[in-house]
Design a protein around this motif. Structure first.
Motif, PDB file in Angstrom:
ATOM      1  N   PRO A 132     -30.373  17.259   3.722  1.00  0.00           N
ATOM      2  CA  PRO A 132     -29.007  17.628   3.348  1.00  0.00           C
ATOM      3  C   PRO A 132     -28.006  16.496   3.513  1.00  0.00           C
ATOM      4  N   GLY A 133     -28.218  15.622   4.486  1.00  0.00           N
ATOM      5  CA  GLY A 133     -27.232  14.561   4.731  1.00  0.00           C
ATOM      6  C   GLY A 133     -27.554  13.248   4.065  1.00  0.00           C
ATOM      7  N   ALA A 134     -28.574  13.223   3.179  1.00  0.00           N
ATOM      8  CA  ALA A 134     -29.006  11.952   2.586  1.00  0.00           C
ATOM      9  C   ALA A 134     -27.914  11.324   1.753  1.00  0.00           C
ATOM     10  N   LYS A 135     -27.288  12.101   0.838  1.00  0.00           N
ATOM     11  CA  LYS A 135     -26.249  11.555  -0.025  1.00  0.00           C
ATOM     12  C   LYS A 135     -25.025  11.154   0.781  1.00  0.00           C
ATOM     13  N   LEU A 136     -24.688  11.963   1.772  1.00  0.00           N
ATOM     14  CA  LEU A 136     -23.541  11.636   2.623  1.00  0.00           C
ATOM     15  C   LEU A 136     -23.772  10.340   3.368  1.00  0.00           C
ATOM     16  N   GLY A 137     -25.021  10.130   3.832  1.00  0.00           N
ATOM     17  CA  GLY A 137     -25.327   8.886   4.534  1.00  0.00           C
ATOM     18  C   GLY A 137     -25.165   7.681   3.642  1.00  0.00           C
ATOM     19  N   ALA A 138     -25.627   7.773   2.382  1.00  0.00           N
ATOM     20  CA  ALA A 138     -25.485   6.651   1.441  1.00  0.00           C
ATOM     21  C   ALA A 138     -24.021   6.362   1.179  1.00  0.00           C
ATOM     22  N   ALA A 139     -23.225   7.429   1.022  1.00  0.00           N
ATOM     23  CA  ALA A 139     -21.791   7.234   0.782  1.00  0.00           C
ATOM     24  C   ALA A 139     -21.134   6.559   1.969  1.00  0.00           C
ATOM     25  N   ALA A 140     -21.569   6.924   3.175  1.00  0.00           N
ATOM     26  CA  ALA A 140     -20.987   6.310   4.382  1.00  0.00           C
ATOM     27  C   ALA A 140     -21.303   4.836   4.443  1.00  0.00           C
ATOM     28  N   VAL A 141     -22.535   4.457   4.042  1.00  0.00           N
ATOM     29  CA  VAL A 141     -22.902   3.037   4.038  1.00  0.00           C
ATOM     30  C   VAL A 141     -22.047   2.266   3.060  1.00  0.00           C
ATOM     31  N   ASN A 142     -21.853   2.846   1.829  1.00  0.00           N
ATOM     32  CA  ASN A 142     -21.036   2.164   0.832  1.00  0.00           C
ATOM     33  C   ASN A 142     -19.594   2.025   1.306  1.00  0.00           C
ATOM     34  N   GLN A 143     -19.090   3.083   1.974  1.00  0.00           N
ATOM     35  CA  GLN A 143     -17.724   3.024   2.475  1.00  0.00           C
ATOM     36  C   GLN A 143     -17.604   1.987   3.579  1.00  0.00           C
ATOM     37  N   ALA A 144     -18.624   1.884   4.441  1.00  0.00           N
ATOM     38  CA  ALA A 144     -18.589   0.921   5.536  1.00  0.00           C
ATOM     39  C   ALA A 144     -18.550  -0.502   5.012  1.00  0.00           C
ATOM     40  N   SER A 145     -19.201  -0.751   3.865  1.00  0.00           N
ATOM     41  CA  SER A 145     -19.225  -2.102   3.318  1.00  0.00           C
ATOM     42  C   SER A 145     -17.827  -2.550   2.902  1.00  0.00           C
ATOM     43  N   LEU A 146     -16.964  -1.590   2.570  1.00  0.00           N
ATOM     44  CA  LEU A 146     -15.590  -1.932   2.215  1.00  0.00           C
ATOM     45  C   LEU A 146     -14.790  -2.359   3.444  1.00  0.00           C
ATOM     46  N   TRP A 147     -15.038  -1.702   4.565  1.00  0.00           N
ATOM     47  CA  TRP A 147     -14.264  -1.975   5.773  1.00  0.00           C
ATOM     48  C   TRP A 147     -14.910  -3.091   6.598  1.00  0.00           C
ATOM     49  N   ASN A 148     -15.090  -4.246   5.959  1.00  0.00           N
ATOM     50  CA  ASN A 148     -15.588  -5.398   6.706  1.00  0.00           C
ATOM     51  C   ASN A 148     -14.407  -6.270   7.121  1.00  0.00           C
ATOM     52  N   ILE A 149     -14.656  -7.226   7.987  1.00  0.00           N
ATOM     53  CA  ILE A 149     -13.588  -8.024   8.579  1.00  0.00           C
ATOM     54  C   ILE A 149     -12.804  -8.811   7.538  1.00  0.00           C
ATOM     55  N   ALA A 150     -13.506  -9.303   6.491  1.00  0.00           N
ATOM     56  CA  ALA A 150     -12.821 -10.077   5.454  1.00  0.00           C
ATOM     57  C   ALA A 150     -11.815  -9.207   4.709  1.00  0.00           C
ATOM     58  N   ASN A 151     -12.226  -7.996   4.323  1.00  0.00           N
ATOM     59  CA  ASN A 151     -11.323  -7.093   3.613  1.00  0.00           C
ATOM     60  C   ASN A 151     -10.181  -6.621   4.499  1.00  0.00           C
ATOM     61  N   ILE A 152     -10.456  -6.416   5.769  1.00  0.00           N
ATOM     62  CA  ILE A 152      -9.401  -5.989   6.697  1.00  0.00           C
ATOM     63  C   ILE A 152      -8.326  -7.068   6.807  1.00  0.00           C
ATOM     64  N   LEU A 153      -8.741  -8.333   6.849  1.00  0.00           N
ATOM     65  CA  LEU A 153      -7.767  -9.431   6.893  1.00  0.00           C
ATOM     66  C   LEU A 153      -6.945  -9.477   5.614  1.00  0.00           C
ATOM     67  N   THR A 154      -7.595  -9.219   4.482  1.00  0.00           N
ATOM     68  CA  THR A 154      -6.874  -9.189   3.208  1.00  0.00           C
ATOM     69  C   THR A 154      -5.855  -8.060   3.196  1.00  0.00           C
TER      70      THR A 154
ATOM     71  N   MET B  72      -0.928 -16.935   5.891  1.00  0.00           N
ATOM     72  CA  MET B  72      -1.630 -18.122   5.406  1.00  0.00           C
ATOM     73  C   MET B  72      -2.946 -18.343   6.156  1.00  0.00           C
ATOM     74  N   ILE B  73      -2.942 -18.094   7.457  1.00  0.00           N
ATOM     75  CA  ILE B  73      -4.153 -18.282   8.263  1.00  0.00           C
ATOM     76  C   ILE B  73      -5.218 -17.270   7.880  1.00  0.00           C
ATOM     77  N   THR B  74      -4.811 -16.010   7.692  1.00  0.00           N
ATOM     78  CA  THR B  74      -5.795 -14.993   7.298  1.00  0.00           C
ATOM     79  C   THR B  74      -6.352 -15.282   5.911  1.00  0.00           C
ATOM     80  N   ASP B  75      -5.551 -15.926   5.060  1.00  0.00           N
ATOM     81  CA  ASP B  75      -6.040 -16.307   3.733  1.00  0.00           C
ATOM     82  C   ASP B  75      -7.205 -17.280   3.843  1.00  0.00           C
ATOM     83  N   ILE B  76      -7.142 -18.179   4.827  1.00  0.00           N
ATOM     84  CA  ILE B  76      -8.227 -19.148   5.030  1.00  0.00           C
ATOM     85  C   ILE B  76      -9.472 -18.453   5.564  1.00  0.00           C
ATOM     86  N   PHE B  77      -9.267 -17.571   6.530  1.00  0.00           N
ATOM     87  CA  PHE B  77     -10.411 -16.984   7.223  1.00  0.00           C
ATOM     88  C   PHE B  77     -11.114 -15.895   6.426  1.00  0.00           C
ATOM     89  N   ASP B  78     -10.363 -15.088   5.655  1.00  0.00           N
ATOM     90  CA  ASP B  78     -11.044 -13.979   4.983  1.00  0.00           C
ATOM     91  C   ASP B  78     -12.026 -14.472   3.926  1.00  0.00           C
TER      92      ASP B  78
END
Length: 218
Positions: free
Chosen positions: A18-40, A76-82
């Motif tokens: 039952p949770g298979a599709k939800l788990g895949a969606a959570a993984v895809n969502q987690a990929s968005l919330w990475n450190i580079a995107n958070i800095l952006t 400007m600094i976050t622009d370099i690091f992200d």
């Protein structure tokens, strides 16, 4: 019981957990919330805060200008690091590809427009820099079917010069430092124009090669 795992037996005829599709969606969502995107995202959030700080109390209070400079420096600094983090740790996402250049142009464009509105920077300087950035962006889309124009060393120097010059104008500088920032901005404007012309040359060459390749393939 055969002792053979369901995956080895093909798994046919079995309903997914039952949770298979939800788990895949959570993984895809987690990929968005990475450190580079958070800095952006942080850089995008900083834009309205930077504008409010720069224009606070009429836009000429040295303390508010110093706080505005701090916000601009963080952006400007976050622009370099992200970008570095995204490439190094394979954190490149479609969101990052779209949001990163928007954040870059938003912070720089808002700084230039505010400085010109306050009378600290001639409007023609703002027009040259923003016109170049918009033109190069449109040109990239014009030739994207034939390839991508990579960021050049001159383009990186241009970005550094622009960031340094605008940062100096954000600060309420006087005396020799005020004179120095004029010359730093002059260098930034020259690099803006020269690198813009070079990108145009590269775009024309890239498009010509692409058209030649299409004709040869017919």
């Amino acid at each position: 019981m055969t002792g053979v795992p369901a995956s080895a037996a093909g798994g046919t005829g079995r309903r997914p957990a039952p949770g298979a599709k939800l788990g895949a969606a959570a993984v895809n969502q987690a990929s968005l919330w990475n450190i580079a995107n958070i800095l952006t995202m942080m850089r995008l959030v900083l834009v309205p805060g930077f504008v409010l700080l720069l224009l606070a109390d009429g836009g000429y209070d040295p303390v508010w200008r110093a706080l505005a400079w701090a916000a601009f420096a963080v952006a400007m600094i976050t622009d370099i690091f992200d970008g570095h983090l995204a490439r190094t740790y394979d954190l490149v996402t479609d969101f990052g590809k779209i949001a990163d250049p928007i954040a870059d142009k938003a912070i720089m464009g808002s700084a230039l427009v505010c400085l010109s509105w306050l009378g600290d920077l001639p409007w023609w300087v703002t027009g040259v820099i923003l016109g170049r950035e918009l033109g190069i962006t449109l040109m990239r889309f014009w030739v994207i079917r034939y390839g991508v124009i990579p960021a050049s060393r001159g383009g990186k120097l241009k970005t550094l010069a622009q960031g340094t010059a605008v940062g100096m104008y954000v600060l309420a500088l006087t005396g020799p430092l005020a004179t120095l920032r004029f010359w730093v901005m002059a260098v930034a404007v020259v690099l803006t124009v020269v690198t813009g012309l070079d990108y145009i040359r590269q775009a024309v060459v890239l498009r010509r090669k692409g058209l030649d390749a299409e004709r040869a393939a017919r």
